[in-house]
Design a protein around this motif. Structure first.
Motif, PDB file in Angstrom:
ATOM      1  N   VAL A   4     -43.410  53.799 -81.018  1.00 34.03           N
ATOM      2  CA  VAL A   4     -43.149  53.961 -79.591  1.00 34.03           C
ATOM      3  C   VAL A   4     -42.116  52.927 -79.134  1.00 34.03           C
ATOM      4  O   VAL A   4     -41.191  53.226 -78.385  1.00 34.03           O
ATOM      5  CB  VAL A   4     -44.449  53.841 -78.776  1.00 34.03           C
ATOM      6  N   GLY A   5     -42.259  51.697 -79.641  1.00 38.22           N
ATOM      7  CA  GLY A   5     -41.326  50.630 -79.280  1.00 38.22           C
ATOM      8  C   GLY A   5     -39.907  50.952 -79.718  1.00 38.22           C
ATOM      9  O   GLY A   5     -38.960  50.873 -78.938  1.00 38.22           O
ATOM     10  N   ILE A   6     -39.772  51.346 -80.988  1.00 38.49           N
ATOM     11  CA  ILE A   6     -38.439  51.664 -81.521  1.00 38.49           C
ATOM     12  C   ILE A   6     -37.817  52.805 -80.731  1.00 38.49           C
ATOM     13  O   ILE A   6     -36.652  52.762 -80.352  1.00 38.49           O
ATOM     14  CB  ILE A   6     -38.527  52.053 -83.019  1.00 38.49           C
ATOM     15  N   ASN A   7     -38.628  53.794 -80.464  1.00 45.11           N
ATOM     16  CA  ASN A   7     -38.163  54.942 -79.715  1.00 45.11           C
ATOM     17  C   ASN A   7     -37.600  54.544 -78.358  1.00 45.11           C
ATOM     18  O   ASN A   7     -36.489  54.919 -77.984  1.00 45.11           O
ATOM     19  CB  ASN A   7     -39.356  55.870 -79.479  1.00 45.11           C
ATOM     20  N   ALA A   8     -38.385  53.753 -77.637  1.00 47.06           N
ATOM     21  CA  ALA A   8     -37.967  53.339 -76.301  1.00 47.06           C
ATOM     22  C   ALA A   8     -36.681  52.535 -76.388  1.00 47.06           C
ATOM     23  O   ALA A   8     -35.757  52.695 -75.603  1.00 47.06           O
ATOM     24  CB  ALA A   8     -39.062  52.512 -75.646  1.00 47.06           C
ATOM     25  N   LYS A   9     -36.604  51.669 -77.399  1.00 43.08           N
ATOM     26  CA  LYS A   9     -35.443  50.803 -77.516  1.00 43.08           C
ATOM     27  C   LYS A   9     -34.184  51.602 -77.851  1.00 43.08           C
ATOM     28  O   LYS A   9     -33.118  51.386 -77.272  1.00 43.08           O
ATOM     29  CB  LYS A   9     -35.704  49.756 -78.586  1.00 43.08           C
ATOM     30  N   SER A  10     -34.315  52.544 -78.784  1.00 40.07           N
ATOM     31  CA  SER A  10     -33.115  53.262 -79.166  1.00 40.07           C
ATOM     32  C   SER A  10     -32.633  54.147 -78.027  1.00 40.07           C
ATOM     33  O   SER A  10     -31.450  54.307 -77.812  1.00 40.07           O
ATOM     34  CB  SER A  10     -33.346  54.079 -80.439  1.00 40.07           C
ATOM     35  N   LEU A  11     -33.571  54.677 -77.258  1.00 40.09           N
ATOM     36  CA  LEU A  11     -33.165  55.483 -76.109  1.00 40.09           C
ATOM     37  C   LEU A  11     -32.456  54.612 -75.082  1.00 40.09           C
ATOM     38  O   LEU A  11     -31.462  54.995 -74.499  1.00 40.09           O
ATOM     39  CB  LEU A  11     -34.384  56.140 -75.458  1.00 40.09           C
ATOM     40  N   ARG A  12     -32.992  53.417 -74.886  1.00 34.69           N
ATOM     41  CA  ARG A  12     -32.401  52.552 -73.891  1.00 34.69           C
ATOM     42  C   ARG A  12     -30.986  52.157 -74.286  1.00 34.69           C
ATOM     43  O   ARG A  12     -30.082  52.140 -73.476  1.00 34.69           O
ATOM     44  CB  ARG A  12     -33.266  51.299 -73.701  1.00 34.69           C
ATOM     45  N   SER A  13     -30.793  51.881 -75.594  1.00 36.12           N
ATOM     46  CA  SER A  13     -29.463  51.441 -75.985  1.00 36.12           C
ATOM     47  C   SER A  13     -28.465  52.590 -75.880  1.00 36.12           C
ATOM     48  O   SER A  13     -27.276  52.394 -75.736  1.00 36.12           O
ATOM     49  CB  SER A  13     -29.466  50.852 -77.391  1.00 36.12           C
ATOM     50  N   LEU A  14     -28.969  53.808 -75.947  1.00 38.21           N
ATOM     51  CA  LEU A  14     -28.079  54.940 -75.721  1.00 38.21           C
ATOM     52  C   LEU A  14     -27.845  55.149 -74.227  1.00 38.21           C
ATOM     53  O   LEU A  14     -27.109  56.023 -73.827  1.00 38.21           O
ATOM     54  CB  LEU A  14     -28.690  56.222 -76.304  1.00 38.21           C
ATOM     55  N   GLY A  15     -28.539  54.330 -73.423  1.00 36.99           N
ATOM     56  CA  GLY A  15     -28.377  54.459 -71.984  1.00 36.99           C
ATOM     57  C   GLY A  15     -29.030  55.715 -71.452  1.00 36.99           C
ATOM     58  O   GLY A  15     -28.641  56.250 -70.436  1.00 36.99           O
ATOM     59  N   ARG A  16     -30.014  56.231 -72.173  1.00 36.00           N
ATOM     60  CA  ARG A  16     -30.581  57.500 -71.755  1.00 36.00           C
ATOM     61  C   ARG A  16     -32.002  57.365 -71.283  1.00 36.00           C
ATOM     62  O   ARG A  16     -32.637  58.346 -70.967  1.00 36.00           O
ATOM     63  CB  ARG A  16     -30.609  58.462 -72.939  1.00 36.00           C
TER      64      ARG A  16
END
Ligand code: ATP
Ligand code: MG
Lengths: 501, 347
Positions: free
Chosen positions: B332-344
């Motif tokens: 869940v953490g990785i998911n949230a982080k990768s989405l955030r870095s995509l600005g999405r």
């Protein structure tokens, strides 16, 4: 302006930011002095928001150099930016919904007593900041219960709470009424006097002339020029923005107005609007004018079945509309473009294509199968017709600039070929060129024998487009004007309840 | 002071255009890749002598059967997660109650008993559908409450009695049919649960990607308000997601009860968490509107393999729970982080 101070409060040197496939900001130089209001203008997608997000610490991979008060800084996270005194009011509201106004405003720096949040101090601090922006509301109200323009002012209060020395406002007035705009300008004025460096993004050039000292024009990710506002004319700015001159006047297309299409009798929704009668005709653009809070959007929501009326009848082509739910109205060709594109209009996480097709999902069907390829040409035509950029339908909606999001929102409702289209502030946040495109699309829709109800706070838009304008005040229609009678002044006076003879 | 680091991203346009679809395939393929890695790891552990009996047909059949059970439940749960409502925590008690009711009624015959069991499961789903979909109760709190209520009903009606198929009916055929839910094998290999899982996977995939309902669910899960403002009946759409989850849980309940040959309140314990873990590691984000059913089944495979290897190593149940919990948080953490870095990430 305080240009005798030698160092700029903010200096960006050859800064750049690219996204996969686009160079959003390309080697831009930009400086702002303390005590200056610096306008940033340019077409949709020119890179204004991206330039400012860079400053607010949204990206850790920008290029170039940023100096604050002459000192080079790295703004790779929002907290670094905040530490260096950058305050940002985003184009898209960023308030957390279910929590209270007070908690939103004081979010970053909750006052504590020991490990507990100091409730009393929280309320006091929120009250203080709210009074600066002239908001008189209960600080304990959850954000979802206040209107959009109030939320915009809450946003301003929230940013002021971080005591910024550089304040960025990205289209802060797009959701505000005239009175609120005036109040905001007074706030900006006082902040300027207190020595803040203020960046002001707007598509509304009269505002730029009214409030800004200098203006920087961007085009295609580059800086075109920075000038004193006083040395420029409106036409010169537009010329720099688009690289050509734009016909900005409205040439009213002749339309033939037919029979009554949508008839509303004695419609009320208690507390919002009362005993409303309305007749919108085939081929007509019917304007609705009023101050914020007059009940225009509430009326629209009932007209499309999003809310139920407490009393009254609605008829389409003489047939009573007795179903409930928006799907029923939509199936009969009645559509509504909301004023709140971010939370009601678009699904920002989905692709442009999914968004455009979202209004016609039930129609994209072959037997049991949903097949969005059936909507492909519709999407392509709309992207082309409204010059939506980027043109790739699979790009996520959040990656579009504000103005292009607005065009996608219109495309979504044009996709279904509505017979009655209710537009609520359809040109919010779009640039001059895009406005013309949207207006032409609306005229074309009406010209093809459909009905448009245009709710707008943009008076020139109403004057230029509408065949007739209804003035709404405190939940009632108080007056009707034909387009010959309509001028910006007459509309404004009527909306404020100061009848001109 | 150093200027901001220069990191030009030289992605040609055409590649960017396809990156969406490509990354989706990579995501889905990725989870099966991880499953393969687990098999390799198991083989290595066996060759090192840490575990025995991993690379045996018998063990693989065991794994596949366990995966099938979890996969069915998770495929249903995925609809709830996809709708933006995180999880249906009433899944375990739905499983238990379905099993108990079915066994209890076996003396009326196999088919009526099974239908009644499924109906009871769907009833729980219907209550969730109304309360969460229509009255917008918090899905976690409500389905948790629902599971307590169901448990209360079980305790009240059956006290702590465990009920056995062969006590409920004398009809050998009925008993055999019930036992067969878990044990029937086509060509001595593919069990009924595996078949059901494959069916659920295909049906779920079809519903999500090729039906009007699927498109409406995607819109609702991504942005509920926008869905409502697009003429979608979000209440109905969300309600159906809960019904699907309950149906899948009920099917899972039949399987697990057949497996244990006893209807008891504890059947299904832990399946809510295992299922959500399979769902999120299978690529359905908690924020809703994103992921695939095929990925979820891949997630079930990974969980199944992991459980099997941990059990073979001799790791206790509590430690296993902890490890699964840690993995859940990580994903869940990785998911949230990768989405955030995509600005999405606007969730
Ligand atoms: N997260 C992102 N990913 C990919 N491209 C992006 C992203 N954000 C912005 N862009 C692109 O960068 C360009 C500049 O966008 P930006 O939002 O800065 O424009 P803008 O000047 O603020 O326009 P508007 O007046 O419409 O708000 C646009 O082409 C936009 O599509
Ligand atoms: Mg912008």
């Amino acid at each position: 302006m305080n240009q005798d101070s030698p160092v700029a409060a903010l200096e960006m040197k050859e800064v750049g930011k690219r996204f996969p496939g686009t160079i959003a900001v390309d080697a831009v130089d930009f400086e702002v002095y303390a005590g200056e209001v610096h306008a940033l203008v340019g077409e949709n997608g020119a890179g204004k928001s991206t330039l400012m997000k860079m400053l607010a610490g949204s990206f850790n991979d920008y290029t170039g150099e940023i100096l604050i008060n002459g000192e080079a800084v790295e703004l790779h996270t929002p907290s670094m930016a905040m530490k260096h005194g950058v305050g940002m009011i985003y184009q898209e509201l960023s308030l957390a919904n279910p929590i209270s106004i007070a908690e939103n405003i004081v979010a970053g720096h909750l006052p504590r007593r020991g490990v507990l949040v100091d409730r009393a101090a929280l309320a006091a601090e929120a009250k203080r900041l709210m009074s600066i922006v002239g908001l008189d509301l209960d600080p304990d109200l959850p954000i979802e219960e206040i209107s959009q323009h109030e939320a915009q002012l809450v946003e301003v209060a929230k940013v002021l709470g971080t005591s910024p020395s550089i304040l960025v406002m990205d289209e802060p007035t797009s959701a505000l009424s005239r009175d609120e705009v005036e109040r905001l300008f007074a706030i900006i004025d006082s902040l300027r006097k207190r020595g803040l460096a203020i960046v002001y993004i707007s598509h509304h050039l009269p505002e730029v002339f009214r409030i800004a000292d200098r203006v920087t024009v961007m085009r295609d990710g580059r800086r075109v020029a920075t000038r004193d506002v006083a040395s420029l004319t409106r036409e010169e700015i537009v010329q720099m923005m688009v690289g050509r001159s734009v016909k900005e006047f409205y040439s009213r297309a002749e339309r033939t107005i037919g029979a009554v299409r949508y008839r509303v009798k004695d419609l009320s929704r208690w507390g919002f609007f009362h005993h409303v009668d309305l007749e919108a005709h085939v081929g007509e653009i019917l304007g609705v004018c009023g101050l914020s809070g007059a009940g225009r959007s509430e009326l629209a929501r009932v007209l499309v079945g999003l809310d139920a009326a407490d009393e009254g009848t609605m008829e389409l082509d003489g047939k009573v509309l007795n179903g409930s739910g928006m799907a029923y109205y939509l199936a009969r060709g009645i559509a509504y473009l909301t004023e709140d594109r971010k939370s009601e209009g678009l699904a920002l996480r989905l692709s442009m294509e999914d968004n455009i097709l979202s209004s016609i999902v039930p129609r994209l069907r072959r037997g049991l199968r949903y097949d969005k390829r059936l909507g492909r040409t519709t999407v392509q035509d709309l992207v082309k017709g409204l010059s939506i950029y980027p043109t790739d339908p699979t790009v996520t909606m959040a990656n579009f600039s504000g103005g292009n999001q607005q065009k996608v929102l219109l495309a979504k409702w044009l996709a279904g070929g509505p017979r009655v289209l209710i537009l609520d502030e359809p040109t919010r946040g779009v640039d001059i060129g895009a406005k013309v495109i949207i207006h032409e699309a609306v005229e074309k829709l009406a010209g093809a024998g459909n009905t448009v109800i245009l709710i707008s706070s943009d008076l020139p838009e109403l004057v230029g487009l509408a065949d007739r304008v209804l003035i709404m005040r405190q939940g009632r229609f108080v007056r009707e004007m034909s387009y010959e009678q309509c001028t910006e002044e007459s509309l404004l006076l009527a909306a404020n309840g100061e009848e001109s003879a | 002071m150093a200027t901001a680091e220069t990191k030009p991203i030289d992605v040609p346009d055409a590649r960017y255009l396809r990156s969406n679809r490509l990354s989706r395939i990579v995501n889905v393929a990725g989870i099966y890749g991880i499953a393969v890695l687990f098999i390799v790891a198991g083989a290595i552990l066996q060759s090192l002598g840490v575990i025995n009996n991993f690379m045996t047909t018998r063990n693989f059949l065991n794994i596949i059967d366990a995966v099938a059970l979890l996969g069915i439940v998770a495929a249903g749960m995925a609809f709830v997660t996809y709708s933006g409502h995180y999880a249906d925590l009433s899944v375990p008690t739905t499983m238990a109650l379905t099993g108990i009711v079915t066994v209890e009624l076996l003396h009326y015959g196999f088919v009526p008993a099974v239908l009644a069991g499924l109906a009871v499961g769907l009833l729980i789903g219907a209550v969730n559908a109304v309360v969460v979909g229509r009255f917008r109760a918090n899905p976690i709190i409500w389905t948790l409450a629902m599971s307590y209520v169901t448990m209360g009903v079980i305790r009240l009606v059956w006290v702590n009695r465990q009920i056995y198929p062969d006590v409920q009916t004398d009809n050998i055929r009925t008993i055999a049919l019930f036992d067969g839910i878990f044990r029937l094998r086509l060509f001595n290999v593919i069990s009924l649960p595996v078949l059901l899982m494959i069916l659920m996977m295909l049906a779920g995939h079809f519903v999500l990607t090729h039906t009007v309902y699927g498109a409406q669910l995607k819109l609702t899960g991504s942005a509920r308000r926008t869905a409502t403002f697009s003429g979608v009946n979000a209440e109905r759409v969300i309600g159906i997601a809960f019904l699907i989850a309950a149906f899948a849980a009920a099917v899972g309940g039949l399987i697990i009860t057949s497996l244990s040959r006893v209807g008891a309140w504890y059947n299904g314990t832990g399946y809510e968490f295992r299922a959500v873990t399979a769902v999120v590691i299978g690529g359905v984000t908690l924020a809703g509107g994103r992921g695939t059913i095929i990925g979820v089944i891949g997630g079930a495979f990974v969980i199944g393999l992991m459980n099997n290897i941990m059990t073979l190593i001799g790791i206790g149940t509590f430690s296993q729970d902890m490890i699964r919990g840690a993995i859940f948080i990580l994903v869940v953490g990785i998911n949230a982080k990768s989405l955030r870095s995509l600005g999405r990430d606007d969730a």
